[in-house]
Design a protein around this motif. Structure first.
Motif, PDB file in Angstrom:
ATOM      1  N   ALA A   1      10.003 -12.353   9.454  1.00 34.01           N
ATOM      2  CA  ALA A   1       8.935 -11.539   8.872  1.00 34.01           C
ATOM      3  C   ALA A   1       9.094 -11.364   7.360  1.00 34.01           C
ATOM      4  O   ALA A   1       8.115 -11.437   6.613  1.00 34.01           O
ATOM      5  N   GLU A   2      10.325 -11.140   6.896  1.00 29.50           N
ATOM      6  CA  GLU A   2      10.518 -10.889   5.467  1.00 29.50           C
ATOM      7  C   GLU A   2      10.058 -12.079   4.635  1.00 29.50           C
ATOM      8  O   GLU A   2       9.470 -11.913   3.560  1.00 29.50           O
ATOM      9  N   VAL A   3      10.326 -13.287   5.126  1.00 25.31           N
ATOM     10  CA  VAL A   3       9.910 -14.502   4.404  1.00 25.31           C
ATOM     11  C   VAL A   3       8.386 -14.574   4.335  1.00 25.31           C
ATOM     12  O   VAL A   3       7.802 -14.876   3.289  1.00 25.31           O
ATOM     13  N   HIS A   4       7.721 -14.262   5.451  1.00 26.47           N
ATOM     14  CA  HIS A   4       6.268 -14.352   5.500  1.00 26.47           C
ATOM     15  C   HIS A   4       5.584 -13.250   4.698  1.00 26.47           C
ATOM     16  O   HIS A   4       4.483 -13.448   4.172  1.00 26.47           O
ATOM     17  N   LEU A   5       6.241 -12.094   4.621  1.00 26.76           N
ATOM     18  CA  LEU A   5       5.596 -10.949   3.979  1.00 26.76           C
ATOM     19  C   LEU A   5       5.823 -10.877   2.477  1.00 26.76           C
ATOM     20  O   LEU A   5       5.144 -10.112   1.792  1.00 26.76           O
ATOM     21  N   VAL A   6       6.757 -11.659   1.971  1.00 29.68           N
ATOM     22  CA  VAL A   6       7.185 -11.475   0.586  1.00 29.68           C
ATOM     23  C   VAL A   6       6.047 -11.670  -0.420  1.00 29.68           C
ATOM     24  O   VAL A   6       6.044 -11.055  -1.487  1.00 29.68           O
ATOM     25  N   ASN A   7       5.050 -12.484  -0.082  1.00 28.81           N
ATOM     26  CA  ASN A   7       3.936 -12.718  -1.006  1.00 28.81           C
ATOM     27  C   ASN A   7       2.679 -11.908  -0.679  1.00 28.81           C
ATOM     28  O   ASN A   7       1.645 -12.081  -1.322  1.00 28.81           O
ATOM     29  N   GLU A   8       2.794 -11.028   0.322  1.00 29.77           N
ATOM     30  CA  GLU A   8       1.642 -10.210   0.712  1.00 29.77           C
ATOM     31  C   GLU A   8       1.393  -9.090  -0.301  1.00 29.77           C
ATOM     32  O   GLU A   8       2.325  -8.535  -0.877  1.00 29.77           O
ATOM     33  N   VAL A   9       0.132  -8.742  -0.490  1.00 27.53           N
ATOM     34  CA  VAL A   9      -0.208  -7.591  -1.328  1.00 27.53           C
ATOM     35  C   VAL A   9       0.224  -6.309  -0.617  1.00 27.53           C
ATOM     36  O   VAL A   9       0.020  -6.163   0.591  1.00 27.53           O
ATOM     37  N   ALA A  10       0.836  -5.390  -1.365  1.00 24.33           N
ATOM     38  CA  ALA A  10       1.314  -4.111  -0.810  1.00 24.33           C
ATOM     39  C   ALA A  10       2.179  -4.347   0.423  1.00 24.33           C
ATOM     40  O   ALA A  10       2.024  -3.695   1.453  1.00 24.33           O
ATOM     41  N   ARG A  11       3.099  -5.288   0.311  1.00 23.84           N
ATOM     42  CA  ARG A  11       3.900  -5.699   1.473  1.00 23.84           C
ATOM     43  C   ARG A  11       4.761  -4.572   2.030  1.00 23.84           C
ATOM     44  O   ARG A  11       5.131  -4.595   3.197  1.00 23.84           O
ATOM     45  N   GLU A  12       5.094  -3.564   1.213  1.00 27.00           N
ATOM     46  CA  GLU A  12       5.944  -2.466   1.704  1.00 27.00           C
ATOM     47  C   GLU A  12       5.191  -1.500   2.620  1.00 27.00           C
ATOM     48  O   GLU A  12       5.813  -0.671   3.287  1.00 27.00           O
ATOM     49  N   THR A  13       3.861  -1.597   2.641  1.00 31.21           N
ATOM     50  CA  THR A  13       3.074  -0.613   3.399  1.00 31.21           C
ATOM     51  C   THR A  13       2.452  -1.185   4.676  1.00 31.21           C
ATOM     52  O   THR A  13       1.646  -0.520   5.321  1.00 31.21           O
ATOM     53  N   ILE A  14       2.839  -2.401   5.045  1.00 35.86           N
ATOM     54  CA  ILE A  14       2.186  -3.046   6.192  1.00 35.86           C
ATOM     55  C   ILE A  14       2.461  -2.294   7.497  1.00 35.86           C
ATOM     56  O   ILE A  14       1.556  -2.042   8.295  1.00 35.86           O
ATOM     57  N   LEU A  15       3.710  -1.892   7.735  1.00 35.46           N
ATOM     58  CA  LEU A  15       4.013  -1.145   8.965  1.00 35.46           C
ATOM     59  C   LEU A  15       3.267   0.181   8.978  1.00 35.46           C
ATOM     60  O   LEU A  15       2.770   0.614  10.027  1.00 35.46           O
ATOM     61  N   SER A  16       3.167   0.823   7.837  1.00 30.49           N
ATOM     62  CA  SER A  16       2.443   2.091   7.749  1.00 30.49           C
ATOM     63  C   SER A  16       0.998   1.926   8.204  1.00 30.49           C
ATOM     64  O   SER A  16       0.460   2.758   8.950  1.00 30.49           O
ATOM     65  N   ARG A  17       0.365   0.824   7.796  1.00 30.80           N
ATOM     66  CA  ARG A  17      -1.027   0.577   8.184  1.00 30.80           C
ATOM     67  C   ARG A  17      -1.135   0.298   9.683  1.00 30.80           C
ATOM     68  O   ARG A  17      -2.110   0.692  10.327  1.00 30.80           O
ATOM     69  N   VAL A  18      -0.131  -0.367  10.246  1.00 28.34           N
ATOM     70  CA  VAL A  18      -0.112  -0.630  11.694  1.00 28.34           C
ATOM     71  C   VAL A  18      -0.012   0.684  12.475  1.00 28.34           C
ATOM     72  O   VAL A  18      -0.781   0.932  13.420  1.00 28.34           O
ATOM     73  N   LEU A  19       0.930   1.533  12.089  1.00 25.35           N
ATOM     74  CA  LEU A  19       1.184   2.766  12.845  1.00 25.35           C
ATOM     75  C   LEU A  19       0.060   3.788  12.692  1.00 25.35           C
ATOM     76  O   LEU A  19      -0.147   4.630  13.571  1.00 25.35           O
TER      77      LEU A  19
END
Length: 287
Positions: free
Chosen positions: A125-143
């Motif tokens: 996951a870390e490799v895939h997420l590294v170029n995502e916008v606001a990558r630190e908040t993805i789990l927050s949006r899921v929950l």
């Protein structure tokens, strides 16, 4: 013989009077959830054991609990007896922002306790997420999609301070740090507290330290007692009064795929986790 105060109240392992936290009152309604990350970059300190048994204990007191397995080893899922092959996992939710979080929720054998599982796929996951916008908040949006349906969400973090753990800290309202009563376990706590402070400054201003939980405590050894004494000296009231002892019952329960509160409900370790649940409710960390 245990030490006592002048009014004969026993002194607990942390050096404070041993309180009997009350059984929490039933809730009239559920949600929104308070999200707690169980975090320590050192492995083998009891994060997953605590996630499983605290979740089960809170469920026993009538709380609706969602446990999130956020470790590629999938130990939380295995410890609750949930197979993780060929089903949606937290990895799928992180990478597919249009997927409904409900798709990955699994009901466990414990009433009131649900799980979002993980497996080895999460290691990518870390490799895939590294170029995502606001990558630190993805789990927050899921929950956010499911938080209204639960009283507490517990995130079992992997033993690192990488992007996945930062995601968990960004999503969380509070952090619970399981800390093994062993000298080397002390060394990384300052770095973890520093990471929490950085997340608070840059990503999540509302995050709080809910407490440090002493685990694998053995009152028979001077080393265990000295380490716990030093932790209390350093962190004071941030150290929870509940202490989890060392016992072979934990791996036995994990092999059986059930929490210790069901595997051996009368065992002191099961009672300790029920006490931890009561203490967190009494402290206001859980409704």
């Amino acid at each position: 013989m245990a030490k006592k105060t002048k009014d004969d109240t026993p002194i607990g392992p942390t050096g404070r009077p041993y309180q009997g936290f009350p059984i929490p009152a039933p809730l009239k309604a559920h949600g929104p959830a308070r999200i707690i990350a169980l975090c320590n970059q050192k492995g083998g300190v009891g994060k997953t054991t605590t996630s499983i048994n605290l979740a089960a204990s809170l469920a026993e007191y009538g709380r609706k609990v969602l446990a999130v397995d956020f470790d590629p080893q999938g130990a939380l899922s295995a410890g609750l007896g949930i197979p993780t092959h060929d089903i949606p996992t937290v990895y799928d939710l992180l990478l597919d922002t249009k997927r409904d979080a409900h798709d990955a929720i699994v009901h466990t054998g414990v009433e009131g306790l649900d799980l979002i599982p993980a497996n080895i796929d999460l290691s990518a996951a870390e490799v895939h997420l590294v170029n995502e916008v606001a990558r630190e908040t993805i789990l927050s949006r899921v929950l956010r999609q499911v938080a209204g349906e639960y009283d507490v969400i517990l995130i079992d973090c992997q033993p690192s301070l990488g992007l996945l753990t930062v995601n968990a800290l960004t999503a969380a309202h509070g952090v619970l740090i399981p800390l093994e009563c062993e000298f080397f376990a002390l060394r990384g706590v300052a770095l973890l507290i520093e990471t929490i402070d950085k997340v608070r400054d840059r990503l999540n201003p509302s995050i709080q330290l809910d407490g440090l939980l002493a685990t694998m405590y053995d009152a028979r050894t001077l080393h265990s007692r000295e380490v716990l004494e030093r932790v209390v000296e350093a962190f004071g009231d941030d150290v929870l009064e509940t202490v989890i002892g060392r016992t072979v019952k934990f791996p036995d329960a994990s092999v059986s795929g059930v929490p210790i509160t069901e595997f051996a409900p009368e065992h002191p370790a099961a009672q300790a986790y029920l006490r931890l649940a009561r203490e967190l409710v009494a402290r206001g960390a859980v409704a």
